[in-house]
Each structure stands twice: as C-alpha cells, then as structure tokens.
Design an enzyme around this catalytic site. Structure first.
Site, PDB file in Angstrom:
ATOM      1  N   HIS A 274      16.780 -26.614  -9.921  1.00 31.70           N
ATOM      2  CA  HIS A 274      16.001 -25.829  -8.957  1.00 31.70           C
ATOM      3  C   HIS A 274      15.747 -24.410  -9.481  1.00 31.70           C
ATOM      4  O   HIS A 274      14.609 -23.951  -9.553  1.00 31.70           O
ATOM      5  CB  HIS A 274      16.758 -25.783  -7.623  1.00 31.70           C
ATOM      6  N   GLU A 275      16.826 -23.757  -9.868  1.00 34.07           N
ATOM      7  CA  GLU A 275      16.684 -22.365 -10.325  1.00 34.07           C
ATOM      8  C   GLU A 275      15.919 -22.307 -11.644  1.00 34.07           C
ATOM      9  O   GLU A 275      15.158 -21.363 -11.883  1.00 34.07           O
ATOM     10  CB  GLU A 275      18.055 -21.695 -10.454  1.00 34.07           C
ATOM     11  N   HIS A 278      12.335 -22.027 -10.860  1.00 35.30           N
ATOM     12  CA  HIS A 278      11.960 -20.641 -10.564  1.00 35.30           C
ATOM     13  C   HIS A 278      11.846 -19.822 -11.859  1.00 35.30           C
ATOM     14  O   HIS A 278      10.918 -19.052 -12.047  1.00 35.30           O
ATOM     15  CB  HIS A 278      13.034 -19.975  -9.685  1.00 35.30           C
ATOM     16  N   GLU A 304       8.658 -21.587  -4.617  1.00 32.63           N
ATOM     17  CA  GLU A 304       9.418 -22.744  -4.160  1.00 32.63           C
ATOM     18  C   GLU A 304       8.769 -24.038  -4.655  1.00 32.63           C
ATOM     19  O   GLU A 304       9.460 -25.012  -4.959  1.00 32.63           O
ATOM     20  CB  GLU A 304       9.515 -22.696  -2.638  1.00 32.63           C
TER      21      GLU A 304
END
Lengths: 510, 510
Positions: A274-275, A278, A304
């Site tokens: 997830h990170e 980003h 997101e």
C-alpha cells in the site's frame, strides 16, 4: 511581457522555497515518528511550532499576493502556457485560503486538534466516549468556523464541500452521495454473494508465527518486486517501523513505514505494498516540475487510487502470488511450505464484515467509508450532534455490515481523523478505489498482458503505464479532469464493481 | 528597569528561536549522514542552503542589534545578574561577528568550502596533492579575508587568533605555542621510554573477527555502562552508523554515530566511548538554561576534554576493563575467552608512532596536533605557502615521529579540516587532552575511590562529578576561566603528562 515573466519567476522562486522548506519539515516529522529518542518530545514540539510559524509566514507573504496581482492583471496573461497558468491557479487558491483564515483561528484549531487527539487516545484506551465528546464538540465548532470562511473563498455550496475540496478539489458532497449510493448497492450485493457461498478460505495460515527479522526480509523483497528502491546506491526510498504505516517525502526522498506483528505477517505485507503505491506516485511526479505546484500529487483520492492499486489490484491478485508465493516460502523457510497458491490467494482475499476499517477487505472497505461520509455531512449540516455519534454509528454498522458494536473504541472512536480535525478526508479513500477501477480498465486496454507480466515478477510494464498515465500529470488537472484525461470517462463506479465481481466470483464460486 | 527587562525578554525570545531552529537543522544534517536515501542529495543540498539562509537572517536580524543597544545603554544595565550579562555578552559577540562579515564573503566561503572538500576527496583518492592545491589556495585566501575582519571585531593580535577564538574563546596562538612546547617535550620523552621498553603488547587479539551484529551489542552495553541512555522509554540518545563517527544534538536529543569494522572491533568500542563523552556533556548542560546561550557547551576544547576523558581516562583504564572485559567475553562468545586483563589493557594502550591522527595512541596523538597547529599558524602568518605543505608536513612527521610519509593521502591530505575551512580547530583536540588531565586531578581529590567504582561498573560517581563540575557550567565562562573555576589552576600541561607517565610506566615497565 517582460514584467510578467519577471513576476512569474519571482513568484515561482518564492513557491520553490516554500516547497523545499515543507520537504525539510517532513523529514523532521518523519524523524519524530521513526527515530527520535522519546525524551526529545518537548524540544520537538518547540521545533515544529517554530517551523510551522515560519512556513505560515512564507506562505502568506504579502509579496506573493502582489506578484499574483501583477501576473493576473497583465495584458499578456493569456499568453502564458497552460502549465504556468495552472501553477498560478494553484498558488492563488492556496494563498487565498491561507490568508483569509484569521491567524487566531488557525492557532486555536491547531491547539484544539492537539488537545482532542490527546484526549481521544485516552478516551479510546478507556472506551469512554463521554471523555472525548466535549473536546470533539469544541473542535467541531472551530472547524465549522474555518469551513464557513473557506466556503466563501472557494465559493462552494456548503461548508462541508469546502473541506472536501481540500483533499479532492472541486468534488462535492452531492456528487459523492450519488456515486456512493451506487457503490453501496454494488458492494452490498457482492457481500451477500460472498457470504452465501459455501466456499470459505482457511485464514489460519495467516496466523502462523513469522519472526520479525524474516518479515523485514519479506518487506525488502516486496519493495524490490514493485520497483520501490530502498537498497541500491541510488535508492530514493527506505522502510522503517511505526505503529501506523505512512508515506512521506518528495521526489527523490520518499520513505514508507510499516509495522510487524509476529502473528500476522500479512499485515506488513499489504501495508508495504500500500505505502509503496503511494511512494512510487510521489517519486514519479514529473521531474521537470520539481519545486512547482504542478509537480505535486493531484489529490488524496488519486493518492489512494495508487496505493490501493498496488496493494489490491496487483498485490492481492492470483498472478502476483503465483510469482511471490514461492519467494515467500523461500524466505520463511518451512513455515508456509504446505500452502497452495489458491489457498493463499483466497486467505488474503477473505470477505468478512469487520468492525475496524483498516482491517476491512476490498468488498466491505468502502462501506466503512460511506458510513463516515454520511455522518460527517450530517454533522456539518447540523442534522446530527456529536452526542448522537455513538448511537448513529452503531446503528449504521448494524444496517450496513450486520455487526453489533460492543464499545465506542471499536466503534466511533476507532479512527484518529475526527480527533485530528481531518473532516472531509474520508471520502477520498473510497474515491481512490473507484478511480483505481477506472484506471485498471484503461490499463488493460493498453497493457493487455499485464497479468502475465506480473506472474513473472515483472512489474515494469504496470509501473511505466502508471507513471506515464497518472503520476507524470502531477497536479496539472483537478481530479475530475484527470480521470477524464486518463480514461476518457467521468467518475464511474461500475469498473470498480466489475473488477470486484470478476475477482470474487472466482474466489467464492458464484 | 522595566524597559531593560522587556528588551532582555524580547532578545532572549529571538535567541531561543534561533537555538530551536539550529537544533532542527541539526536533525536534517544527522539524517543526511545516517538515514537519507542516497538519491536525495540534491534535494537535501537545496534544503540545507535554504535553512542556512533563514538561519543567517535570524541571527543577523537588526532587531537583535537594537535590543542589545537598548540593554547595554540602559542605566540599569549593571543591575542585571551575571547569567543575564553572560547571555548578552555571548549574543553580542555572535551578532557582531555575523553582521560584520559581508554576505558575499560568507557565500563565497561556503561555496569554496564545498568545492575544496569535493576536490579533496578526489585528490585524496588519487594521492595527488597538485589537484588539491589550487582549490586550497583559493579557500585559504577567502578564509584569510574573513579572519582579518574577525580580527578587528574580536580585537585579536593576529587573524589566526581570531579563528582560534571561534573554537576556544580568548585562546591565542602565543599561549598555545607555550603549552604545546611543554607538551611536546613531555610526550617525546614518554614516547622514547615506551619505545625503549622490551615489553610490547600483543595487538593481534584486536584483529580477531567480531561480527558486526555482535559489535552493535557491545556498543549498546558500553552506552549503558557509561549511562548514555539509548534504549529506555525515556532515552535521550541513539547510536547509528556513519563512516566518520560524530555526535550531534541538544539536551534531550543527543545522538552519536560509530562505524563497525569486522576485523577491528576496538575501533567501534573507543569511538562509542568517545562520542558518548561528547553526548553526556550536551545532555547534562544546565536544564534551566535550555534555549539560552549560557546553556551551550563552553568550547571545542572542553568538548574534547569530555570525550577524551570517557574514551581514555575511563575507557582505556585497567579498572574499566576489569569490569567490562568479562562482559565483552560474554557478548562475543568464545572469541576472546583466552585473553587476560593485562594483555587486553596493554593491547588497547599500545604506543606506536603512526601516520594517521585518528588512529594515534594517547602518547603520540598530541604530536599530530602540534604539527598541524604549527603549520596553520605559519600559513596564516604567510611564512609558508600551500605549495610547501607536503614537504613541511613530511619533514615534521620525520622529526616528531620518525616516520616516512609515502604519499600525501597518508600525509597532509589525511584530514578533512582544511578542505572544509576548519582552520583554528586543531589546537582544541590537544587542549582537550590537557584539560582532561587537570580535571582528573581535581576529580581524584573529590572522588578518591573512582577507580574502585569503575572497576565495579559503577560510572555514576564519575558522571555526577563531571555533570556538577563541568557540564552544568555550560557556557557561563570562557575556557580559561572555566578550568580555573573547576581546578583553581591556570591551563597546565603537567597533570596530563603525569597521568600518562603513571599509566604508561606501568604498562611498559619503566
């Protein structure tokens, strides 16, 4: 034209300094979360207060206002290029907002946010909403005042719209309500189908104990796989440890954090993915636009969309695990040697209503968001009061997810957002998922064999596509225009629902 | 009196902000050395240039000058306390220096320092002094200009004295030459005695391979022993890794670094003790004076006295190792199990002329410094030129240490100081050793059983004594006054020589 050019240059120099300053401050924040000796908290608070005062002075410098005036009143204004105009638009928007909010109000909000966050932590630990209530009420009053001023500056229909606009420019509660209605319908239907299925995953394999040292190795290998460089001599990233994972940084220095739980190794796996989503976004903004407002990310929702894309669309796909499961087995020794690909993929894609948003699966996640959005909107419209929050929250969890909330710490007090004054942020999470679905459709048109590439561990085609079609646009467009630019379509829930439908019908046999 | 008080308060608020700002910038520097992803170097340079410009603006704010004037011209000035007067003195000194140096010169020096450092690295790698020479010449010219201006501001006798004063306030080349003469004599005599001795240590035990993971454990244990807290929930320090060890920070956030070499475990042991000595000093400055100039360290020499005290007087003593060697054996498994206390203590105290300053033993270390001091002084007096440096250097190493320098990378180019423009700094290293000898004599009067305490692993009495007799004075006195305050004596080489004499006569049987 010369006057215009010189004003533009001066303006951009000021903004460049502001962006550089903010990037330095982000290191100080990162250090506080990851490296700082605990005793340093008092000195750090003083540092952050000072840096924030300097930043405020820089961003409200009257010279910026004058330069903007010179530029916008110039007879040659129309001769500027669209990138220059976008920079000016973004600078003016930011400057107007910053200068119109009275300093005392900004200070009062900063102080009340700190108090409310602090009380929230204690109230959450004590499972006692009544402790939290009076401080949240005070904060909400202050945030409403700010929202009313911002509503005038931004000319939005409601104060709440002005807050949404901070995170998702030009988006409105009305537009969100419309897409969220459709989203809810699709998700609830999917949830029923999954629940009705007799095929259930065995999630106990995800509770097998994996030592933290080994989880760190997994995290490094994941980063390498999705081409987030943390190890080479030219690395632009790193992975550290915090309770709540986050990403911070700018272009060549973008850092992520994760947490490692011995009895839940999947948690760090998906937080790293997830990170990394980003981080890859931030690292691949157009390098020609560094230190310019156009060279920043488009919106929280788009951010997101990128993190969820890497975490879910890539990271929870069967193709990804057909490549990575053998690696995972190798790194973990004999811990997972008996686990089949299908069993593993189903386990990390279990659909099951849960009380905690950050633990939710792809099908139920947005339902958590829709509940929060409705509550926020009604709070700012003064249809409901802070005192009613627990009751409304618990009723919603019953209605949407069929769950009984036992106490407010697993209910209305689970997230830090409201305590920190982040009203208007929640919708971005769901919008990100919706965008990711639309982006997937478009990518599939242009990279038809992406699943095959991923199954060979080759993330490059996907990454290049995202870089060229999403990241490189930076903040050149507002989100509604960007999704149009990328997909030639308006905001549309259907592709996301379709993606879920296809994926979960296979997993749950419906 | 009210006007005076209000001016003083305003002045101290400005200086408080400056100190807080500097402490934040030090985190950015620390991050660059320890944590920063390599690719971030360009962004980091921009951040540091901007922060340094902001710092310069804060420290030369004309309002500081006005407030100083108001205070010093006030009829009530004499009614201020001596701490307040010292603050004003220190602020004025700093302000006068900062404002008198023309901005263009400051910028030119900053730029040339960066260039010279860069060229130095390359020239050192290429063992090619002629590459380095032209840039060092340019830098020296600029540094001389600055030194001439500072000479006027500080009213020193020579430009070089003005530079010494930056690191060792009120100290002069004349005074240094006098004590260094005596120091040299004592050291050379000691060196001859050690060399003449037939008793030689077996230093091969220090080359035994100790895995880096184990060395990290040793470092933590050493930090704990000398009460530099890096691990508890209220820790105010941490240990990280850099090629060149350093200490940075302020009060409750003081961090050290070290390096680990598998085949030289003693290197990290003594660098950790050395840096911990610096760190304990910074952490134990009077907490009532935080954010005030009096609440900073006295001088570079005093800083060095504290690091050398912990590294050598404590850390290379037989008593320390009678406590720590068993611990070391325990941590390293069977690597050192056959080593006796006497053998170990002699090995870590081997006296042997070497070409590289940072590897020098206690007896020869200051000879390296004296050579550098003489050269610096003659450079600024224009008695010698940059082109003559290699020849003079090599001749000195022959005369002082009997060594033949093979190339300039192990000779005049070994240290970064001159390339970085740190002229006038070197004497502080030797002054630190001299102070540490005087401080030891005084401590022994008041803590007669310190050796016994240390041999039981109890560092508390020594630390308390240093805190109460050195650290807590902060910058209340100039170094000459502080050594007088602590020991009731002027600067004196004899205690240091006596300490060495007693120690090495035992080790080398003379």
């Amino acid at each position: 034209m010369e006057v215009l050019e010189s004003s533009y240059k001066k303006l951009m120099d000021k903004v460049k300094n502001l962006l550089i300053f903010q990037s330095a401050v982000s290191i100080i924040h990162w250090d506080m979360e990851t490296m700082m000796p605990p005793k340093a908290i008092n000195i750090r608070s003083q540092q952050l207060a000072l840096l924030s005062a300097i930043e405020h002075r820089m961003s409200t410098d009257p010279e910026i206002g004058k330069l903007l005036d010179n530029i916008m009143r110039s007879p040659h204004y129309e001769e500027l290029g669209h990138i220059q105009k976008r920079n000016i638009y973004l600078i003016k928007k930011q400057y107007d907002e910053q200068t119109r909010l009275p300093e005392e109000l900004v200070a009062a909000i900063a102080k009340q946010r700190a108090i409310t966050t602090d009380v929230w932590k204690k109230a959450k630990a004590a499972k006692n909403f009544s402790m939290f209530k009076p401080e949240l009420e005070k904060l909400l009053e202050l945030e409403k005042k700010a929202a009313e001023i911002l509503m005038e500056v931004k000319q939005t229909k409601t104060p709440y719209d002005a807050l949404i606009d901070i995170f998702e420019p030009k988006m409105t509660a009305e537009a969100i309500a419309k897409v969220f209605g459709e989203l809810k319908e699709g998700l609830v239907l999917l949830l029923r189908k999954c629940e009705a299925s007799l095929k259930k995953p065995d999630t106990s394999i995800l509770q097998r104990r994996v030592p933290i040292e080994i989880q760190r190795k997994i995290a490094k290998e994941l980063a390498k796989t999705v081409e987030y460089d943390i190890e080479s001599n030219t690395a632009g990233g790193r992975i550290d440890e915090t309770e709540h994972p986050f990403t911070t940084g700018y272009y060549d220095d973008v850092r992520i954090t994760t947490h490692y739980h011995e009895n839940n190794f999947a948690s760090s796996i998906f937080s790293v993915l997830h990170e990394a989503g980003h981080a890859i976004y931030e690292q691949n903004l157009n390098p020609e636009w560094i230190y310019q407002p156009v060279g920043t990310a488009c919106s929280s929702g788009f951010h997101e969309s990128q993190s969820r894309f890497v975490e879910n669309i890539i990271g929870r796909s069967k193709e990804f695990w057909s490549y990575f499961l053998p690696k995972l087995k190798e790194i973990t020794g004999n811990i997972l040697s008996d686990v089949s690909l299908n069993a593993f993929v189903h386990a990390v894609n279990e659909v099951k209503p849960s009380k905690i948003r950050v633990e939710a699966d792809e099908v139920t996640y947005c339902l958590h968001i829709i509940i929060r959005f409705n509550i926020e909107r009604d709070l700012f419209a003064e249809k409901i009061s802070v005192g009613e929050l627990p009751e409304i929250w618990n009723q919603n969890y019953k209605d949407y997810l069929g769950l009984t909330i036992e106490n407010d710490s697993e209910g209305v007090m689970q997230d830090t957002h409201w305590a920190s004054g982040l009203f208007g942020y929640f919708p971005s999470y769901a919008l990100g998922n919706i965008y990711s679905g639309q982006i997937l459709v478009q990518m599939e048109k242009e990279q038809a064999n992406w699943r095959e590439q991923i199954s060979r561990g080759n993330f490059s085609p996907v990454k290049s596509w995202l870089v060229n079609n999403v990241h490189r646009y930076g903040n050149l467009y507002d989100p509604a225009d960007l999704i149009k630019k990328i997909t030639d379509k308006e905001l549309d829930v259907k592709p996301y629902i379709k993606y879920l439908e296809e994926k979960y019908s296979k997993l749950y046999d419906f």
